[in-house]
Motif scaffolding. Structure first.
Motif, mmCIF file in Angstrom:
data_model
loop_
_atom_site.group_PDB
_atom_site.id
_atom_site.type_symbol
_atom_site.label_atom_id
_atom_site.label_comp_id
_atom_site.label_asym_id
_atom_site.label_seq_id
_atom_site.Cartn_x
_atom_site.Cartn_y
_atom_site.Cartn_z
ATOM 1 N N GLU A 12 0.858 -1.180 0.000
ATOM 2 C CA GLU A 12 0.000 0.000 0.000
ATOM 3 C C GLU A 12 0.895 1.231 0.000
ATOM 4 O O GLU A 12 1.787 1.342 0.836
ATOM 5 N N ILE A 13 0.679 2.113 -0.955
ATOM 6 C CA ILE A 13 1.477 3.332 -1.065
ATOM 7 C C ILE A 13 0.560 4.520 -0.872
ATOM 8 O O ILE A 13 -0.366 4.725 -1.657
ATOM 9 N N GLU A 14 0.800 5.264 0.193
ATOM 10 C CA GLU A 14 0.079 6.526 0.393
ATOM 11 C C GLU A 14 0.954 7.601 -0.224
ATOM 12 O O GLU A 14 2.122 7.749 0.135
ATOM 13 N N TYR A 15 0.413 8.326 -1.169
ATOM 14 C CA TYR A 15 1.177 9.303 -1.945
ATOM 15 C C TYR A 15 0.354 10.581 -2.022
ATOM 16 O O TYR A 15 -0.658 10.634 -2.717
ATOM 17 N N GLY A 16 0.774 11.597 -1.263
ATOM 18 C CA GLY A 16 -0.023 12.823 -1.196
ATOM 19 C C GLY A 16 -1.388 12.501 -0.621
ATOM 20 O O GLY A 16 -1.490 11.915 0.453
ATOM 21 N N ASN A 17 -2.444 12.814 -1.355
ATOM 22 C CA ASN A 17 -3.813 12.540 -0.909
ATOM 23 C C ASN A 17 -4.367 11.230 -1.463
ATOM 24 O O ASN A 17 -5.541 10.933 -1.258
ATOM 25 N N ASP A 18 -3.554 10.456 -2.168
ATOM 26 C CA ASP A 18 -4.006 9.218 -2.812
ATOM 27 C C ASP A 18 -3.409 7.993 -2.129
ATOM 28 O O ASP A 18 -2.342 8.062 -1.525
ATOM 29 N N VAL A 19 -4.103 6.862 -2.264
ATOM 30 C CA VAL A 19 -3.593 5.577 -1.779
ATOM 31 C C VAL A 19 -3.677 4.595 -2.942
ATOM 32 O O VAL A 19 -4.720 4.459 -3.584
ATOM 33 N N PHE A 20 -2.573 3.914 -3.218
ATOM 34 C CA PHE A 20 -2.488 2.927 -4.293
ATOM 35 C C PHE A 20 -2.137 1.578 -3.696
ATOM 36 O O PHE A 20 -1.388 1.502 -2.722
ATOM 37 N N VAL A 21 -2.654 0.500 -4.282
ATOM 38 C CA VAL A 21 -2.291 -0.857 -3.868
ATOM 39 C C VAL A 21 -1.555 -1.498 -5.040
ATOM 40 O O VAL A 21 -2.060 -1.564 -6.153
ATOM 41 N N LEU A 22 -0.339 -1.945 -4.753
ATOM 42 C CA LEU A 22 0.522 -2.559 -5.757
ATOM 43 C C LEU A 22 0.514 -4.068 -5.553
ATOM 44 O O LEU A 22 0.830 -4.555 -4.466
ATOM 45 N N HIS A 23 0.114 -4.815 -6.568
ATOM 46 C CA HIS A 23 0.052 -6.276 -6.518
ATOM 47 C C HIS A 23 1.331 -6.855 -7.120
ATOM 48 O O HIS A 23 2.055 -6.164 -7.847
ATOM 49 N N PRO A 24 1.626 -8.130 -6.853
ATOM 50 C CA PRO A 24 2.827 -8.742 -7.442
ATOM 51 C C PRO A 24 2.840 -8.567 -8.965
ATOM 52 O O PRO A 24 1.823 -8.724 -9.633
ATOM 53 N N GLY A 25 4.005 -8.181 -9.475
ATOM 54 C CA GLY A 25 4.173 -7.971 -10.909
ATOM 55 C C GLY A 25 3.866 -6.560 -11.369
ATOM 56 O O GLY A 25 4.114 -6.219 -12.519
ATOM 57 N N GLU A 26 3.338 -5.711 -10.484
ATOM 58 C CA GLU A 26 3.030 -4.323 -10.841
ATOM 59 C C GLU A 26 4.129 -3.399 -10.356
ATOM 60 O O GLU A 26 4.888 -3.730 -9.442
ATOM 61 N N THR A 27 4.213 -2.228 -10.989
ATOM 62 C CA THR A 27 5.220 -1.236 -10.621
ATOM 63 C C THR A 27 4.561 0.108 -10.372
ATOM 64 O O THR A 27 3.450 0.373 -10.824
ATOM 65 N N ILE A 28 5.294 0.957 -9.655
ATOM 66 C CA ILE A 28 4.893 2.340 -9.469
ATOM 67 C C ILE A 28 6.169 3.184 -9.479
ATOM 68 O O ILE A 28 7.227 2.725 -9.029
#
Length: 75
Positions: A31-47
């Motif tokens: 889980e990446i909290e970035y500024g006012n957003d939250v993203f969930v990164l699953h195996p094989g995904e990048t950010i």
């Protein structure tokens, strides 16, 4: 390569610094909290993001996680 186990206390202290970060999910969800957003990164995904924006990376839904991180910080 970074392995993280969920902590009992959820701290929401965001960090910011000069530079850039690229993360690649390997196991579990990140889980990446970035500024006012939250993203969930699953195996094989990048950010990829600018590290000057306040952010925090943590385990998602009580899962252990493993990810590859490339971090650039100018000196």
């Amino acid at each position: 390569m970074i392995t993280v186990t969920p902590s009992g206390e959820a701290s929401h202290k965001l960090d910011s610094h000069e530079g850039e970060e690229w993360l690649y999910g390997m196991e579990g969800c990140i889980e990446i909290e970035y500024g006012n957003d939250v993203f969930v990164l699953h195996p094989g995904e990048t950010i990829y993001y600018d590290s000057i924006v306040p952010h925090q990376v943590r385990a998602h839904d009580g899962q252990n996680m493993k990810f590859l991180a490339c971090v650039y910080m100018p000196f």
